[in-house]
Scaffold this active site. Structure first.
Site, PDB file in Angstrom:
ATOM      1  CB  CYS A 113       0.448   6.039  11.369  1.00  0.00           C
ATOM      2  SG  CYS A 113       1.533   7.188  10.716  1.00  0.00           S
ATOM      3  CB  CYS A 170       6.801  -5.249   9.097  1.00  0.00           C
ATOM      4  SG  CYS A 170       8.117  -4.471   9.917  1.00  0.00           S
ATOM      5  CD  GLU A 179      -2.875  -1.335   2.342  1.00  0.00           C
ATOM      6  OE1 GLU A 179      -3.917  -2.091   2.095  1.00  0.00           O
ATOM      7  OE2 GLU A 179      -2.777  -0.453   3.092  1.00  0.00           O
ATOM      8  CB  CYS A 229       5.616  -2.736  16.148  1.00  0.00           C
ATOM      9  SG  CYS A 229       7.064  -2.192  15.864  1.00  0.00           S
ATOM     10  CB  CYS A 261       3.489   7.415   3.187  1.00  0.00           C
ATOM     11  SG  CYS A 261       3.690   6.436   4.552  1.00  0.00           S
ATOM     12  CB  CYS A 279       2.166  -1.950  13.657  1.00  0.00           C
ATOM     13  SG  CYS A 279       2.420  -1.513  11.937  1.00  0.00           S
TER      14      CYS A 279
HETATM   15  N1  SAH Z   1       9.229   0.275  10.367  1.00  0.00           N
HETATM   16  C1  SAH Z   1       9.242   1.734  10.322  1.00  0.00           C
HETATM   17  C2  SAH Z   1       8.394   2.411   9.355  1.00  0.00           C
HETATM   18  C3  SAH Z   1       7.050   1.921   9.283  1.00  0.00           C
HETATM   19  S1  SAH Z   1       5.740   2.293  10.780  1.00  0.00           S
HETATM   20  C4  SAH Z   1       9.078   2.157  11.843  1.00  0.00           C
HETATM   21  O1  SAH Z   1       8.719   1.520  12.784  1.00  0.00           O
HETATM   22  O2  SAH Z   1       9.445   3.307  12.032  1.00  0.00           O
HETATM   23  C5  SAH Z   1       5.631   4.158  10.405  1.00  0.00           C
HETATM   24  C6  SAH Z   1       5.232   4.800  11.779  1.00  0.00           C
HETATM   25  O3  SAH Z   1       3.756   4.324  11.875  1.00  0.00           O
HETATM   26  C7  SAH Z   1       5.972   4.305  12.814  1.00  0.00           C
HETATM   27  O4  SAH Z   1       6.553   5.342  13.710  1.00  0.00           O
HETATM   28  C8  SAH Z   1       5.215   3.407  13.699  1.00  0.00           C
HETATM   29  O5  SAH Z   1       5.302   3.209  14.654  1.00  0.00           O
HETATM   30  C9  SAH Z   1       3.600   4.097  13.565  1.00  0.00           C
HETATM   31  N2  SAH Z   1       2.264   3.383  13.556  1.00  0.00           N
HETATM   32  C10 SAH Z   1       2.362   1.825  13.291  1.00  0.00           C
HETATM   33  N3  SAH Z   1       1.243   1.365  13.748  1.00  0.00           N
HETATM   34  C11 SAH Z   1       0.479   2.662  13.934  1.00  0.00           C
HETATM   35  C12 SAH Z   1      -0.673   2.897  14.756  1.00  0.00           C
HETATM   36  N4  SAH Z   1      -1.638   1.717  14.603  1.00  0.00           N
HETATM   37  N5  SAH Z   1      -1.104   3.940  15.082  1.00  0.00           N
HETATM   38  C13 SAH Z   1      -0.402   5.052  14.714  1.00  0.00           C
HETATM   39  N6  SAH Z   1       0.810   4.923  14.437  1.00  0.00           N
HETATM   40  C14 SAH Z   1       1.294   3.704  14.249  1.00  0.00           C
END
Ligand code: SAH
Length: 380
Positions: free
Chosen positions: A354, A126, A106, A130, A119, A133
């Site tokens: 995000c 991934c 996406e 996390c 973006c 996410c």
């Molecule tokens: N792997 C990289 C880039 C992808 S995530 C990283 O971790 O930075 C991009 C951003 O979105 C990161 O800061 C991540 O922590 C945030 N993110 C992921 N899931 C989210 C959610 N459900 N709500 C808000 N931000 C989120």
């Protein structure tokens, strides 16, 4: 020929052609040298592909017919397929793009008054897992090739150009889509080469941002390779909590990560700032004390803090912090002199915010096996 040159090739039924979409200046120079062509072809073709958005050799009018025929024989300019194109009521646009192996990624475009931010994704799925996410839920499938990364910018440029309003629409690129860009290091670096190339997208290095969950050794490598912006997904100020939210913390803990941030910023101009991303999770990391702790651990680093309201998805188990909690958190940081912005959630109605990017992977069983394998550690 460099060993990694092979990764930019795509297989056609009878003949293997080089996808010129994925070649930076150096790789393109090798390609043309092999054809016995002069180096100026590099800028010429780069311009046709990335600046003029052309994928048909026959439209390249300053290239002789003989060379065009040779190019058609040995090369292709191949982008991804657009599977879905959605526009949010706030103007955010999300594309689902299909890869040759039927995986999907996406890409999100966020228009604002003074800029347009694309973006993009760096991996299918991934590996970092996390806990807040949604991309993590699908596990890791594979790295994107240079061509697949650049193709997102190329296609978005083309699709945005079809809009009625003229003008350059992509001013910023953030690697904050699916995947951990620093675990696909070489391909991401080559793609950035092209984004910054004046004969291609000519983006300013201040307008390209790599976001990482904290792959410490790759942060050091990035500081040597590109002068682009770096964002750190910090999200917690104690190892115990960060181990839970961002499990790569078990490999590179907060002390190591913060030390890497200091090292990184020492290579940057005194005016530049490191972006700190901090997702606001109700009752988890949003107390006044967390903000005070954040001030302490960021001491001495020039930062811009982005507070990201958590974007919910089904069965995430987390709640978004209240407005009050977010503002109280921001106040503590601002009073301590740390520039802090609350990130506006965009594209919520089309799941483009995000952490809401899920794409789709083709082979579920293979994916699940991979998901059980050690999740971190490649390329580090
Ligand atoms: N792997 C990289 C880039 C992808 S995530 C990283 O971790 O930075 C991009 C951003 O979105 C990161 O800061 C991540 O922590 C945030 N993110 C992921 N899931 C989210 C959610 N459900 N709500 C808000 N931000 C989120």
């Amino acid at each position: 020929m460099p060993e990694n040159f092979v990764s930019t090739r795509v297989n056609f039924p009878q003949i293997e052609k080089t996808n010129l979409m994925g070649l930076n200046r150096q790789d393109m120079a090798v390609f043309f040298a092999e054809l016995g062509e002069k180096p100026f072809r590099v800028s010429q073709i780069t311009k046709w592909i990335h600046q003029l958005n052309i994928s048909d050799f026959d439209q390249m009018t300053n290239i002789s017919k003989a060379l065009r025929a040779q190019l058609k024989d040995k090369a292709c300019i191949k982008a991804l397929d657009v599977i879905e194109d959605q526009i949010s009521k706030d103007g955010t646009r999300k594309w689902v793009m299909g890869l040759e192996d039927n995986n999907r990624i996406e890409v999100v475009y966020i228009p604002e008054d003074d800029r347009g931010t694309l973006c993009i994704s760096s991996q299918v799925g991934c590996a970092l897992d996390c806990s807040f996410c949604s991309t993590a839920r699908q596990g890791f499938s594979r790295n994107l090739t240079v061509a697949e990364i650049l193709s997102q910018v190329w296609l978005a440029t083309r699709l945005l150009d079809q809009e009625i309003k003229p003008g350059r629409k992509i001013t910023n690129v953030v690697l904050m889509g699916m995947g951990e860009p620093l675990l696909n290091f070489e391909n991401v670096m080559k793609a950035i080469d092209v984004m910054l190339d004046d004969f291609a997208y000519g983006l300013s290095k201040r307008r390209v941002t790599v976001s990482t969950a904290g792959v410490v050794p790759a942060m050091d490598r990035l500081s040597e390779r590109h002068d682009v912006q770096l964002a750190i997904s910090l999200h917690a100020t104690r190892d115990e909590l960060r181990d839970d939210l961002v499990p790569i913390n078990k490999k590179y803990n907060l002390k190591e990560l913060i030390a890497a941030c200091h090292r990184f910023m020492a290579t940057r101009s005194p005016r530049s700032r490191l972006t700190i991303e901090y997702v606001m999770l109700a009752g988890v990391n949003d107390a006044k004390q967390d903000a005070e702790e954040l001030v302490k651990i960021l001491n001495g680093i020039s930062v811009l803090i982005n507070l990201i309201p958590f974007n919910p998805f089904s069965e995430s188990g987390y709640k978004t912090s209240s407005n009050n909690a977010v503002h109280r958190f921001q106040d503590v940081l601002m009073k301590a002199g740390l520039m802090t912005v609350i990130r506006k959630t965009r594209g919520e109605d089309i799941d483009a915010a995000c952490g809401q990017l899920v794409g789709k992977v083709a082979d579920k069983s293979r994916r699940e096996n991979k998901f059980k394998a050690p999740r971190i550690g490649m390329n580090t």
